[in-house]
Design a protein around this motif. Sequence first.
Motif, PDB file in Angstrom:
ATOM      1  N   PRO A  61       0.344   2.481  -0.101  1.00 47.92           N
ATOM      2  CA  PRO A  61      -0.413   1.225  -0.146  1.00 47.92           C
ATOM      3  C   PRO A  61       0.417   0.017  -0.580  1.00 47.92           C
ATOM      4  O   PRO A  61       0.286  -1.065  -0.004  1.00 47.92           O
ATOM      5  N   ILE A  65       1.196  -3.164   1.777  1.00 58.72           N
ATOM      6  CA  ILE A  65       0.854  -4.543   1.415  1.00 58.72           C
ATOM      7  C   ILE A  65       2.074  -5.446   1.567  1.00 58.72           C
ATOM      8  O   ILE A  65       1.982  -6.559   2.109  1.00 58.72           O
ATOM      9  N   ASN A  68       2.746  -6.078   5.239  1.00 59.81           N
ATOM     10  CA  ASN A  68       1.739  -6.988   5.796  1.00 59.81           C
ATOM     11  C   ASN A  68       1.975  -8.432   5.359  1.00 59.81           C
ATOM     12  O   ASN A  68       1.799  -9.371   6.144  1.00 59.81           O
ATOM     13  N   VAL A  69       2.370  -8.609   4.123  1.00 60.18           N
ATOM     14  CA  VAL A  69       2.686  -9.951   3.639  1.00 60.18           C
ATOM     15  C   VAL A  69       3.854 -10.527   4.428  1.00 60.18           C
ATOM     16  O   VAL A  69       3.835 -11.697   4.843  1.00 60.18           O
ATOM     17  N   TRP A 119       0.613  -4.140  11.873  1.00 54.13           N
ATOM     18  CA  TRP A 119      -0.167  -4.201  10.639  1.00 54.13           C
ATOM     19  C   TRP A 119      -0.301  -2.805  10.026  1.00 54.13           C
ATOM     20  O   TRP A 119      -0.569  -1.834  10.727  1.00 54.13           O
ATOM     21  N   ILE A 122      -4.348   0.419   5.171  1.00 55.52           N
ATOM     22  CA  ILE A 122      -4.555   0.685   3.743  1.00 55.52           C
ATOM     23  C   ILE A 122      -5.903   1.381   3.592  1.00 55.52           C
ATOM     24  O   ILE A 122      -6.918   0.897   4.099  1.00 55.52           O
ATOM     25  N   THR A 210     -10.468  -2.164   3.684  1.00 56.04           N
ATOM     26  CA  THR A 210      -9.411  -2.749   2.862  1.00 56.04           C
ATOM     27  C   THR A 210      -8.306  -3.316   3.753  1.00 56.04           C
ATOM     28  O   THR A 210      -7.713  -4.356   3.443  1.00 56.04           O
ATOM     29  N   THR A 211      -8.041  -2.648   4.858  1.00 56.33           N
ATOM     30  CA  THR A 211      -7.018  -3.113   5.801  1.00 56.33           C
ATOM     31  C   THR A 211      -7.366  -4.483   6.351  1.00 56.33           C
ATOM     32  O   THR A 211      -6.532  -5.395   6.362  1.00 56.33           O
ATOM     33  N   LEU A 214      -7.338  -7.392   3.700  1.00 57.47           N
ATOM     34  CA  LEU A 214      -6.020  -7.978   3.449  1.00 57.47           C
ATOM     35  C   LEU A 214      -5.626  -8.915   4.579  1.00 57.47           C
ATOM     36  O   LEU A 214      -5.046  -9.987   4.338  1.00 57.47           O
TER      37      LEU A 214
END
Length: 257
Positions: A61, A65, A68-69, A119, A122, A210-211, A214
């Motif tokens: 996770p 993250i 993805n950021v 992507w 999560i 959650t995916t 974000l």
Amino acid sequence: MNTHTLTADTPHRGATFVSRALVATYSLTAYTIGAGALFWVLFAAGGLAPHGLTSLQSGNPLVAIAINVLLVVAFAVQHTIMARAWFKAAVKKVIPQPIERSTYVLAAGVAMGALVYYWQTIPGVTWIVQAPQAVAAIHGLYVLGIGYVLGNSFITNHFELFGLRQAWLYCMGREYKPVEFKQAWMYKYSRHPMMLGLIVAFWATPEMSTTRFLLAALLTVYIFVGIRFEERSLVQEFGDTYREYQQKIGLFFTLKK
């Protein structure tokens, strides 16, 4: 305010059939990729289109993250820098004016497509709404958000926004003249109605994984950062005219007229 106007160029009546065909093909290809990627993001945000299709899923996770950021940052850098006047001026020295906007649309489409494709998933669900009336209302809000984005694009001139008008005028041998901004429809109440529609579409879902949470959160943060750069550029371009517009019209909506 419409920020997609370009400087006028001379007619291209001497353009050959081949050059016109190349410009038309390039413009249509860029439009297909750019518009397709935009709606892929919107549909993915609403859970109606797949995302995270790559087999290169981290499984961690925290790593997911971070990736993805970075994907959003990469898109933000491309989208923000290429929209600036100084970058457009530099690009026009290399890329002909009729396809300058199409090049921006193409680059944005590739960046958006990569964002959705790579992507990272999560695990978990942020919220679930089960009441039928609430679910119907949220779905309606989602459709309204997408419709607001699409409707705004036509009010500001959809074909100019995506580079088709510039190419069409070139192919017709006609002089390019920027589309004048008119304070009409939602622009009487909102300085950035398209951004408002995007935010609504990102968040209006009865089941938020959650995916996708974000995805919505990071893109929303970028929208506010991007607006800050956009507003600064508009003040530099239009001066007191835009300052007065800022004072009269709200960022997303105006409570008092």
